[in-house]
Write a protein that holds these residues in place. Structure first.
Motif, PDB file in Angstrom:
ATOM      1  N   ASN A  85       0.946  -1.200   0.155  1.00  0.00           N
ATOM      2  CA  ASN A  85       0.186   0.186   0.051  1.00  0.00           C
ATOM      3  C   ASN A  85       1.263   0.685  -0.450  1.00  0.00           C
ATOM      4  O   ASN A  85       0.173   1.669   0.829  1.00  0.00           O
ATOM      5  N   PRO A  86       1.911   1.916  -0.942  1.00  0.00           N
ATOM      6  CA  PRO A  86       2.875   2.291  -0.837  1.00  0.00           C
ATOM      7  C   PRO A  86       1.538   3.620  -1.558  1.00  0.00           C
ATOM      8  O   PRO A  86       1.000   3.669  -1.704  1.00  0.00           O
ATOM      9  N   THR A  87       1.844   5.277  -0.796  1.00  0.00           N
ATOM     10  CA  THR A  87       1.319   6.508  -0.795  1.00  0.00           C
ATOM     11  C   THR A  87       2.048   7.576  -1.418  1.00  0.00           C
ATOM     12  O   THR A  87       3.700   7.447  -0.955  1.00  0.00           O
ATOM     13  N   PRO A  88       1.102   8.561  -1.869  1.00  0.00           N
ATOM     14  CA  PRO A  88       2.498   9.294  -2.837  1.00  0.00           C
ATOM     15  C   PRO A  88       2.838  10.185  -0.725  1.00  0.00           C
ATOM     16  O   PRO A  88       3.801  11.037  -1.296  1.00  0.00           O
ATOM     17  N   GLU A  89       2.522  10.109   0.148  1.00  0.00           N
ATOM     18  CA  GLU A  89       3.146  11.368   1.633  1.00  0.00           C
ATOM     19  C   GLU A  89       3.582  10.768   1.882  1.00  0.00           C
ATOM     20  O   GLU A  89       4.777  11.214   2.836  1.00  0.00           O
ATOM     21  N   ARG A  90       3.634   9.060   1.921  1.00  0.00           N
ATOM     22  CA  ARG A  90       4.684   8.150   2.648  1.00  0.00           C
ATOM     23  C   ARG A  90       6.056   7.703   1.354  1.00  0.00           C
ATOM     24  O   ARG A  90       7.497   7.839   2.772  1.00  0.00           O
ATOM     25  N   SER A  91       5.391   7.470   0.379  1.00  0.00           N
ATOM     26  CA  SER A  91       6.153   6.346  -0.061  1.00  0.00           C
ATOM     27  C   SER A  91       6.309   6.529  -1.504  1.00  0.00           C
ATOM     28  O   SER A  91       6.202   5.365  -2.087  1.00  0.00           O
ATOM     29  N   PRO A  92       6.757   7.655  -2.166  1.00  0.00           N
ATOM     30  CA  PRO A  92       6.440   7.912  -3.878  1.00  0.00           C
ATOM     31  C   PRO A  92       7.146   6.747  -4.202  1.00  0.00           C
ATOM     32  O   PRO A  92       7.207   6.379  -5.624  1.00  0.00           O
ATOM     33  N   GLU A  93       8.421   7.020  -3.918  1.00  0.00           N
ATOM     34  CA  GLU A  93       9.835   6.190  -4.776  1.00  0.00           C
ATOM     35  C   GLU A  93       8.904   5.016  -4.394  1.00  0.00           C
ATOM     36  O   GLU A  93       9.229   4.177  -6.298  1.00  0.00           O
ATOM     37  N   VAL A  94       7.921   3.889  -3.854  1.00  0.00           N
ATOM     38  CA  VAL A  94       7.565   2.299  -4.460  1.00  0.00           C
ATOM     39  C   VAL A  94       6.323   2.412  -5.355  1.00  0.00           C
ATOM     40  O   VAL A  94       6.460   2.301  -5.976  1.00  0.00           O
ATOM     41  N   LEU A  95       5.372   4.186  -4.984  1.00  0.00           N
ATOM     42  CA  LEU A  95       4.048   3.875  -5.696  1.00  0.00           C
ATOM     43  C   LEU A  95       4.870   4.157  -7.056  1.00  0.00           C
ATOM     44  O   LEU A  95       4.067   3.999  -8.174  1.00  0.00           O
ATOM     45  N   ALA A  96       6.318   4.975  -7.068  1.00  0.00           N
ATOM     46  CA  ALA A  96       6.627   4.862  -8.562  1.00  0.00           C
ATOM     47  C   ALA A  96       6.629   4.216  -9.498  1.00  0.00           C
ATOM     48  O   ALA A  96       6.427   3.529 -10.483  1.00  0.00           O
ATOM     49  N   ALA A  97       8.060   3.195  -8.348  1.00  0.00           N
ATOM     50  CA  ALA A  97       8.079   1.936  -9.248  1.00  0.00           C
ATOM     51  C   ALA A  97       7.043   0.621  -9.584  1.00  0.00           C
ATOM     52  O   ALA A  97       6.901   0.238 -10.449  1.00  0.00           O
ATOM     53  N   ARG A  98       6.172   0.701  -8.039  1.00  0.00           N
ATOM     54  CA  ARG A  98       4.929  -0.790  -8.316  1.00  0.00           C
ATOM     55  C   ARG A  98       4.775   0.202  -9.675  1.00  0.00           C
ATOM     56  O   ARG A  98       3.961  -1.159 -10.383  1.00  0.00           O
ATOM     57  N   ASN A  99       3.969   0.914  -9.818  1.00  0.00           N
ATOM     58  CA  ASN A  99       3.218   1.792 -10.929  1.00  0.00           C
ATOM     59  C   ASN A  99       3.697   1.457 -12.489  1.00  0.00           C
ATOM     60  O   ASN A  99       2.790   0.561 -13.345  1.00  0.00           O
ATOM     61  N   ALA A 100       5.026   1.853 -12.627  1.00  0.00           N
ATOM     62  CA  ALA A 100       5.732   1.319 -13.555  1.00  0.00           C
ATOM     63  C   ALA A 100       5.943  -0.205 -14.024  1.00  0.00           C
ATOM     64  O   ALA A 100       5.429  -1.200 -14.895  1.00  0.00           O
ATOM     65  N   MET A 101       6.313  -0.994 -12.670  1.00  0.00           N
ATOM     66  CA  MET A 101       5.788  -2.461 -12.535  1.00  0.00           C
ATOM     67  C   MET A 101       4.308  -3.141 -13.250  1.00  0.00           C
ATOM     68  O   MET A 101       4.137  -3.875 -13.564  1.00  0.00           O
ATOM     69  N   ASP A 102       3.191  -2.079 -12.377  1.00  0.00           N
ATOM     70  CA  ASP A 102       2.596  -3.081 -13.510  1.00  0.00           C
ATOM     71  C   ASP A 102       2.026  -2.198 -14.793  1.00  0.00           C
ATOM     72  O   ASP A 102       0.818  -3.244 -15.245  1.00  0.00           O
ATOM     73  N   ALA A 103       2.776  -1.478 -15.204  1.00  0.00           N
ATOM     74  CA  ALA A 103       2.661  -1.803 -16.483  1.00  0.00           C
ATOM     75  C   ALA A 103       3.040  -2.163 -17.268  1.00  0.00           C
ATOM     76  O   ALA A 103       2.833  -2.954 -18.584  1.00  0.00           O
ATOM     77  N   THR A 104       4.708  -2.962 -17.309  1.00  0.00           N
ATOM     78  CA  THR A 104       4.715  -3.853 -17.954  1.00  0.00           C
ATOM     79  C   THR A 104       4.871  -4.931 -17.168  1.00  0.00           C
ATOM     80  O   THR A 104       5.017  -6.313 -18.130  1.00  0.00           O
ATOM     81  N   GLY A 105       4.650  -5.611 -15.981  1.00  0.00           N
ATOM     82  CA  GLY A 105       4.509  -6.617 -15.529  1.00  0.00           C
ATOM     83  C   GLY A 105       5.831  -6.795 -14.948  1.00  0.00           C
ATOM     84  O   GLY A 105       6.462  -6.677 -15.479  1.00  0.00           O
ATOM     85  N   VAL A 106       5.725  -8.333 -14.673  1.00  0.00           N
ATOM     86  CA  VAL A 106       7.167  -9.319 -13.972  1.00  0.00           C
ATOM     87  C   VAL A 106       7.611 -10.286 -13.761  1.00  0.00           C
ATOM     88  O   VAL A 106       6.575 -10.775 -13.357  1.00  0.00           O
ATOM     89  N   ASP A 107       8.267 -10.958 -14.400  1.00  0.00           N
ATOM     90  CA  ASP A 107       8.537 -11.829 -14.672  1.00  0.00           C
ATOM     91  C   ASP A 107       9.642 -12.733 -13.719  1.00  0.00           C
ATOM     92  O   ASP A 107       9.513 -13.583 -12.976  1.00  0.00           O
ATOM     93  N   TRP A 108      10.530 -11.865 -13.716  1.00  0.00           N
ATOM     94  CA  TRP A 108      12.111 -11.399 -12.616  1.00  0.00           C
ATOM     95  C   TRP A 108      12.322 -10.037 -12.135  1.00  0.00           C
ATOM     96  O   TRP A 108      11.956  -9.709 -12.644  1.00  0.00           O
ATOM     97  N   ALA A 109      12.305 -10.613 -10.209  1.00  0.00           N
ATOM     98  CA  ALA A 109      12.914  -9.424  -9.621  1.00  0.00           C
ATOM     99  C   ALA A 109      14.097  -9.833  -9.443  1.00  0.00           C
ATOM    100  O   ALA A 109      13.785 -10.561  -8.044  1.00  0.00           O
ATOM    101  N   MET A 110      15.281  -8.918  -8.611  1.00  0.00           N
ATOM    102  CA  MET A 110      15.256  -9.087  -7.569  1.00  0.00           C
ATOM    103  C   MET A 110      15.683  -7.538  -6.843  1.00  0.00           C
ATOM    104  O   MET A 110      16.417  -6.580  -7.591  1.00  0.00           O
TER     105      MET A 110
END
Ligand code: ZN
Length: 371
Positions: free
Chosen positions: A231-256
């Motif tokens: 549950n990333p939020t713009p107030e607490r964790s925009p860094e995670v929100l930005a990354a997770r939104n980009a991942m939602d757009a591409t999908g993820v097969d492998w991640a490190m």
């Protein structure tokens, strides 16, 4: 003449309690708006030949007290080559002591070889210019710094590599430098093969604010980014929100997700055993990667590591489990030691930037075998 100690620079962190001649009593500042502390980085101006006696105090209350026994402080006189100093730890007092005869007029000391924001920008700039690489800014941190992402490869398998959610784990960005050098080397056969099979999305630094500020574990708001992925939020964790939104757009097969571990003297992986929707093939691929990596480099092992979570009990606020659950990805956290690899110790450097980079090479060669 007394020594002088200063940490007013990128990723600097030390509190000077007292200085007496060539001795100093020091402590570590907490991450802003949090109780975490462990990262330190400071310089000592002295006279060649000084018998330095530096005590970092109050460490019983640090984030990982188990990180101090058998740990040796990292030091450099030129800020290029980092070596270890003779260090002792008094557990009862919570005091880490370094005694060292100064060989240079300025000595730099840190928890691990720092990876500066200047070097980060140099890395991103040089990789962005490489043939076939696309640069994207995914968003900004709370203090307005870019969350940089480098993309390359023409294949369909979506691979996300990201590091430094915990900013004090600077070995994670040294790993990234190694990974990016290998992937952009036109002569490297694994890189050529991987770039045909995969699309890489690489975030070398998830937490630039914490990095600048000399934090161990949190961003500007005192938030541990690796507990925000459900549950990333713009107030607490925009860094995670930005990354997770980009991942939602591409999908993820492998991640490190690349980290450092304070206490365990080994390189190890952590996976996603306890996620609710665990699939058989997902676990098999993770285990196959783990075995292949152990065969590919003696700097990796499978004996030491974290306890696996029970079925259904995974903490989905962490990135590795969230991505495994959300995308069915083969998702993993790789941990490098602040201490050393106990099975293959280097008494001069301990675990080092150089070894972090070579580990990234081995991880990519392994990924090429598995995909
Ligand atoms: Zn970490």
């Amino acid at each position: 003449m007394s020594i002088s100690i200063n940490a007013a620079f990128d990723s600097g962190n030390i509190v000077v309690e007292s200085v007496d001649g060539t001795s100093a009593r020091l402590s570590i500042r907490k991450d802003r708006d949090s109780d975490f502390f462990q990262w330190f980085h400071f310089r000592v101006a002295c006279t060649v030949g000084d018998a330095l006696d530096l005590a970092i105090t109050g460490l019983s209350a640090s984030a990982y007290p188990d990180g101090w026994p058998d740990y040796a402080v990292c030091a450099s006189s030129d800020r290029e080559h980092w070596f270890r100093l003779d260090t002792s730890y008094d557990s009862a007092a919570g005091t880490l002591t370094v005694r060292h005869t100064a060989e240079s007029p300025i000595l730099w000391l840190a928890y691990f070889a720092p990876y500066s924001m200047e070097r980060h920008h140099d890395l991103v700039a040089s990789v962005a210019e490489c043939e076939g690489v696309t640069y994207r800014c995914l968003g900004t941190s709370l203090e307005g710094q870019p969350i940089d992402c480098l993309e390359m490869g023409t294949g369909d398998t979506q691979v996300w590599l990201y590091a430094r959610q915990h900013p004090g784990e600077s070995m994670a960005e040294w790993w990234m430098e190694g990974a990016l050098e290998k992937l952009t080397d036109p002569a490297d056969p694994h890189a050529r093969s991987l770039r045909q099979k995969c699309r890489f999305h690489i975030i070398p630094n998830m937490n630039p604010d914490g990095s600048c500020r000399g934090h161990l574990r949190t961003n500007f708001a005192g938030v541990n980014l690796n507990r925000e992925w459900d549950n990333p939020t713009p107030e607490r964790s925009p860094e995670v929100l930005a990354a997770r939104n980009a991942m939602d757009a591409t999908g993820v097969d492998w991640a490190m997700d690349v980290h450092g571990d304070e206490a365990i003297p080994a390189v190890f992986l952590a996976g996603f055993e306890g996620i609710p929707s665990l699939k058989a093939g997902q676990t098999e691929k993770y285990k196959a990667f783990q075995s292949a990596l152990a065969a590919n480099t003696p700097d990796f092992q499978v004996d030491l590591g974290y306890v696996e979570s029970a079925p259904g009990k995974a903490n989905l606020s962490m990135s590795t489990t969230q991505l495994a659950e959300r995308f069915g990805a083969v998702s993993m956290t790789i941990e490098m030691p602040f201490k050393d690899n106990r099975d293959l110790p280097d008494p001069v450097q301990g675990w080092s930037p150089e070894r972090s980079k070579l580990l990234a090479h081995a991880c990519l060669a392994t990924l090429d075998q598995l995909i």
